[in-house]
Design a protein around this motif. Structure first.
Motif, PDB file in Angstrom:
ATOM      1  N   ARG A 316       0.820  -1.200   0.000  1.00 47.22           N
ATOM      2  CA  ARG A 316       0.000   0.000   0.000  1.00 47.22           C
ATOM      3  C   ARG A 316       0.861   1.260   0.000  1.00 47.22           C
ATOM      4  O   ARG A 316       0.611   2.216  -0.734  1.00 47.22           O
ATOM      5  CB  ARG A 316      -0.921  -0.021   1.235  1.00 47.22           C
ATOM      6  CG  ARG A 316      -1.929   1.145   1.265  1.00 47.22           C
ATOM      7  CD  ARG A 316      -2.757   1.056   2.542  1.00 47.22           C
ATOM      8  NE  ARG A 316      -1.926   1.193   3.730  1.00 47.22           N
ATOM      9  CZ  ARG A 316      -1.483   2.373   4.195  1.00 47.22           C
ATOM     10  NH1 ARG A 316      -1.777   3.482   3.556  1.00 47.22           N
ATOM     11  NH2 ARG A 316      -0.755   2.399   5.284  1.00 47.22           N
ATOM     12  N   GLN A 318       3.854   1.487  -1.099  1.00 43.97           N
ATOM     13  CA  GLN A 318       4.569   1.589  -2.358  1.00 43.97           C
ATOM     14  C   GLN A 318       3.688   2.212  -3.432  1.00 43.97           C
ATOM     15  O   GLN A 318       4.140   3.032  -4.227  1.00 43.97           O
ATOM     16  CB  GLN A 318       5.028   0.184  -2.805  1.00 43.97           C
ATOM     17  CG  GLN A 318       5.886   0.181  -4.062  1.00 43.97           C
ATOM     18  CD  GLN A 318       7.214   0.900  -3.869  1.00 43.97           C
ATOM     19  OE1 GLN A 318       7.838   0.764  -2.821  1.00 43.97           O
ATOM     20  NE2 GLN A 318       7.620   1.663  -4.876  1.00 43.97           N
ATOM     21  N   ASP A 319       2.388   1.860  -3.437  1.00 43.52           N
ATOM     22  CA  ASP A 319       1.459   2.447  -4.405  1.00 43.52           C
ATOM     23  C   ASP A 319       1.303   3.946  -4.174  1.00 43.52           C
ATOM     24  O   ASP A 319       1.299   4.743  -5.135  1.00 43.52           O
ATOM     25  CB  ASP A 319       0.099   1.733  -4.284  1.00 43.52           C
ATOM     26  CG  ASP A 319      -0.878   2.251  -5.320  1.00 43.52           C
ATOM     27  OD1 ASP A 319      -0.563   2.143  -6.523  1.00 43.52           O
ATOM     28  OD2 ASP A 319      -1.913   2.798  -4.907  1.00 43.52           O
ATOM     29  N   ALA A 320       1.202   4.347  -2.892  1.00 38.37           N
ATOM     30  CA  ALA A 320       1.088   5.780  -2.600  1.00 38.37           C
ATOM     31  C   ALA A 320       2.358   6.512  -3.017  1.00 38.37           C
ATOM     32  O   ALA A 320       2.325   7.640  -3.520  1.00 38.37           O
ATOM     33  CB  ALA A 320       0.823   5.965  -1.108  1.00 38.37           C
ATOM     34  N   ASP A 322       4.356   5.707  -5.500  1.00 38.38           N
ATOM     35  CA  ASP A 322       4.386   5.824  -6.964  1.00 38.38           C
ATOM     36  C   ASP A 322       3.517   6.981  -7.415  1.00 38.38           C
ATOM     37  O   ASP A 322       3.913   7.759  -8.298  1.00 38.38           O
ATOM     38  CB  ASP A 322       3.927   4.512  -7.602  1.00 38.38           C
ATOM     39  CG  ASP A 322       4.921   3.384  -7.329  1.00 38.38           C
ATOM     40  OD1 ASP A 322       6.111   3.712  -6.996  1.00 38.38           O
ATOM     41  OD2 ASP A 322       4.546   2.207  -7.393  1.00 38.38           O
ATOM     42  N   ARG A 323       2.288   7.094  -6.837  1.00 40.35           N
ATOM     43  CA  ARG A 323       1.424   8.199  -7.231  1.00 40.35           C
ATOM     44  C   ARG A 323       2.045   9.548  -6.859  1.00 40.35           C
ATOM     45  O   ARG A 323       1.957  10.532  -7.601  1.00 40.35           O
ATOM     46  CB  ARG A 323       0.065   8.056  -6.536  1.00 40.35           C
ATOM     47  CG  ARG A 323      -0.767   6.872  -7.062  1.00 40.35           C
ATOM     48  CD  ARG A 323      -2.211   7.009  -6.635  1.00 40.35           C
ATOM     49  NE  ARG A 323      -2.339   7.091  -5.180  1.00 40.35           N
ATOM     50  CZ  ARG A 323      -2.468   6.047  -4.373  1.00 40.35           C
ATOM     51  NH1 ARG A 323      -2.459   4.815  -4.894  1.00 40.35           N
ATOM     52  NH2 ARG A 323      -2.591   6.193  -3.081  1.00 40.35           N
ATOM     53  N   GLY A 324       2.688   9.615  -5.713  1.00 45.27           N
ATOM     54  CA  GLY A 324       3.332  10.862  -5.310  1.00 45.27           C
ATOM     55  C   GLY A 324       4.472  11.248  -6.255  1.00 45.27           C
ATOM     56  O   GLY A 324       4.664  12.415  -6.563  1.00 45.27           O
ATOM     57  N   LYS A 326       4.626  10.521  -9.487  1.00 46.91           N
ATOM     58  CA  LYS A 326       4.038  11.021 -10.734  1.00 46.91           C
ATOM     59  C   LYS A 326       3.544  12.455 -10.556  1.00 46.91           C
ATOM     60  O   LYS A 326       3.743  13.305 -11.437  1.00 46.91           O
ATOM     61  CB  LYS A 326       2.876  10.117 -11.141  1.00 46.91           C
ATOM     62  CG  LYS A 326       3.309   8.725 -11.566  1.00 46.91           C
ATOM     63  CD  LYS A 326       2.101   7.868 -11.901  1.00 46.91           C
ATOM     64  CE  LYS A 326       2.526   6.445 -12.303  1.00 46.91           C
ATOM     65  NZ  LYS A 326       1.344   5.587 -12.646  1.00 46.91           N
ATOM     66  N   ALA A 327       2.902  12.758  -9.407  1.00 46.15           N
ATOM     67  CA  ALA A 327       2.419  14.114  -9.166  1.00 46.15           C
ATOM     68  C   ALA A 327       3.587  15.092  -9.018  1.00 46.15           C
ATOM     69  O   ALA A 327       3.498  16.258  -9.409  1.00 46.15           O
ATOM     70  CB  ALA A 327       1.551  14.128  -7.915  1.00 46.15           C
ATOM     71  N   ASP A 328       4.666  14.652  -8.497  1.00 44.06           N
ATOM     72  CA  ASP A 328       5.804  15.530  -8.293  1.00 44.06           C
ATOM     73  C   ASP A 328       6.424  15.952  -9.622  1.00 44.06           C
ATOM     74  O   ASP A 328       6.960  17.053  -9.735  1.00 44.06           O
ATOM     75  CB  ASP A 328       6.845  14.812  -7.413  1.00 44.06           C
ATOM     76  CG  ASP A 328       7.964  15.741  -7.008  1.00 44.06           C
ATOM     77  OD1 ASP A 328       7.682  16.788  -6.403  1.00 44.06           O
ATOM     78  OD2 ASP A 328       9.149  15.439  -7.310  1.00 44.06           O
ATOM     79  N   ARG A 329       6.303  15.119 -10.689  1.00 44.39           N
ATOM     80  CA  ARG A 329       6.886  15.464 -11.975  1.00 44.39           C
ATOM     81  C   ARG A 329       6.113  16.583 -12.680  1.00 44.39           C
ATOM     82  O   ARG A 329       6.676  17.347 -13.445  1.00 44.39           O
ATOM     83  CB  ARG A 329       6.918  14.213 -12.871  1.00 44.39           C
ATOM     84  CG  ARG A 329       8.047  13.247 -12.511  1.00 44.39           C
ATOM     85  CD  ARG A 329       8.267  12.228 -13.608  1.00 44.39           C
ATOM     86  NE  ARG A 329       7.155  11.310 -13.732  1.00 44.39           N
ATOM     87  CZ  ARG A 329       7.031  10.168 -13.096  1.00 44.39           C
ATOM     88  NH1 ARG A 329       7.963   9.797 -12.232  1.00 44.39           N
ATOM     89  NH2 ARG A 329       5.985   9.385 -13.290  1.00 44.39           N
TER      90      ARG A 329
END
Length: 467
Positions: A316, A318-320, A322-324, A326-329
């Protein structure tokens, strides 16, 4: 030392010159000096001693005693000449004591002639006598160094005092000892004997102290030996006993041998104990290593179980993550957009405020029209600035001209003053020179009058004191 020739003049009982050839007398090996009482036997020995040391031996060297013969004619000097060989050197010594002689040039009375000394040495290579010294002190030091004896030692050893030899032959052993002690000054030998006795006592004390230290060390070695066989046979004796040091050294050698054997046995036992200790230490290290590895294995098993239990939570997170990521880029692009919108709004508000300040006929003008109007106004403003600078420069030039005119008038006035001053300079210089000459004449008269003032004051004071 060997005597060759002795010449005695006006010395002791000899009024004239007497010569003694010792080479002829000693050709047979020995010679006897004999004669009746008062014949001058002792004076011959005194002359030898006087020639060598400048004084006579014994009681004859008394204050006020004169060596000059009462039978010597007036004008004959008292003199002793001795020729001798010392070592490989042949010397000639001539001495004159202090004596009275008639005054010269016919004057009445006597004068004292100082003592004189001559020392010469014979040179076999040239066959001539060479002068060495005319000093009493240098001659005395040279003779003392060559003979190795002082005057007192020479008189005691070489010249036996007259009458003492017969007394020596007739005296008993104790009297002979005292006489020899007085003649040869044996006090130094007694002092040497006493010194040797003191050294013997000091050496005996040192030996006893050393024996005491040896016994102390032996007792300490006995205590340290413990159960050795040498400890059961202690050293016996007292300090100063003959052979004590040898017995102590022998006992110490035996004790040292036994101690070395005990040391060798102890070394063997120590080596065996160290080997057993090393083996036990190796076994202990192996057991400790095995226990450490088993503990690490059990810890790894426990960690694996905990990781297996926490696997869903990890997924769980790790999924959060990954999303963070992507948003940071895309976050920088969104920030740039917000900054651009704020800048656009600020520029539009500034443009509206600027247009509100323009005249009504230019409120709706375009950018090109406003730019052309700006250039034209800037050109007009530049022309006005140039005209203003030219006006300020003209005012400065006018002011500078006024200053120069004033300076020119001042220079003309100074020139007129200088011409007037130069026109009257020659009479003025002549008058000043006359004043200087008059001042010099006044100064000269003042100095002259100042010199006459003090005598006049004294005369005035005397005239006032006169009534």
């Amino acid at each position: 030392m060997r005597l060759h020739r002795l010449e005695i003049t006006a010395f002791g009982p000899f009024g004239t010159t007497q010569r003694i050839d010792f080479d002829a007398l000693s050709s047979a090996g020995l010679f006897l000096l004999h004669g009746p009482t008062g014949a001058g036997k002792t004076s011959v020995l005194d002359a030898v001693c006087f020639a060598l040391y400048g004084s006579v031996p014994g009681v004859r060297q008394t204050p006020g005693a004169s060596l000059r013969s009462d039978h010597a004619p007036v004008g004959t000097y008292t003199e002793v000449l001795l020729e001798l060989t010392v070592g490989d050197r042949r010397l000639e010594i001539t001495r004159r004591p202090a004596q009275q002689r008639p005054k010269k040039r016919g004057a009445p009375g006597f004068t004292t002639e100082k003592a004189q000394t001559w020392l010469r040495e014979y040179d076999p290579a040239t066959g001539e006598w060479a002068g060495l010294s005319r000093s009493h002190q240098e001659t005395g030091e040279e003779i003392t160094q060559l003979l190795g004896m002082s005057r007192e030692q020479f008189c005691q050893v070489v010249l036996l005092p007259q009458g003492d030899f017969a007394r020596f032959l007739r005296a008993d052993a104790e009297a002979r000892g005292k006489l020899l002690g007085r003649l040869f000054d044996t006090r130094r030998f007694a002092a040497v004997e006493e010194r040797l006795a003191e050294l013997r006592r000091a050496a005996q004390q040192q030996v006893e102290d050393g024996d005491a230290r040896l016994l102390t060390l032996a007792h300490r070695m006995t205590q340290a030996a413990g159960g050795l066989a040498a400890a059961r046979t202690p050293v016996e004796g007292r300090p100063g006993d003959p052979g004590l040091a040898d017995s102590v050294l022998t006992w110490a050698a035996v004790a040292r041998t036994e101690a070395r054997e005990a040391l060798d046995i102890a070394d063997v036992r120590l080596t065996a104990a160290e080997a057993a200790r090393d083996a036990a230490r190796a076994a202990l290290d192996a057991e400790n290593d095995l226990a450490a590895r088993q503990a690490r294995h059990a810890d790894a098993l426990r960690r694996r179980e905990r990781l297996t239990e926490q696997a869903p939570e990890r997924d769980r997170l790790q999924d959060a993550l990954d999303r963070g990521l992507k948003a940071d880029r895309v976050a920088p692009a969104l920030g740039l957009r917000r900054d651009a919108e704020r800048e656009h709004a600020a520029a539009h508000a500034a443009r509206e405020r600027a247009r509100a300040l323009l005249p009504p006929d230019l409120a709706e003008a375009g950018a090109e029209q406003l730019s052309a109007l700006e250039h034209r106004l800037r050109e007009e403003l530049g022309g006005l600035d140039a005209a203003r600078r030219a006006e300020r420069r003209a005012a400065a030039v006018a002011e500078e001209r006024a200053v120069l005119a004033r300076e020119a008038r001042a220079d003309e006035d100074a020139l007129r003053d200088a011409a007037d001053w130069l026109a009257g300079w020659e009479p003025r210089r002549t008058a000043l020179a006359e004043r200087v000459e008059a001042a010099r004449d006044a100064a000269a008269r003042a100095e002259h009058l100042a010199g006459r003032l003090e005598p006049a004051r004294r005369r005035l004071a005397a005239a006032r004191r006169r009534p």
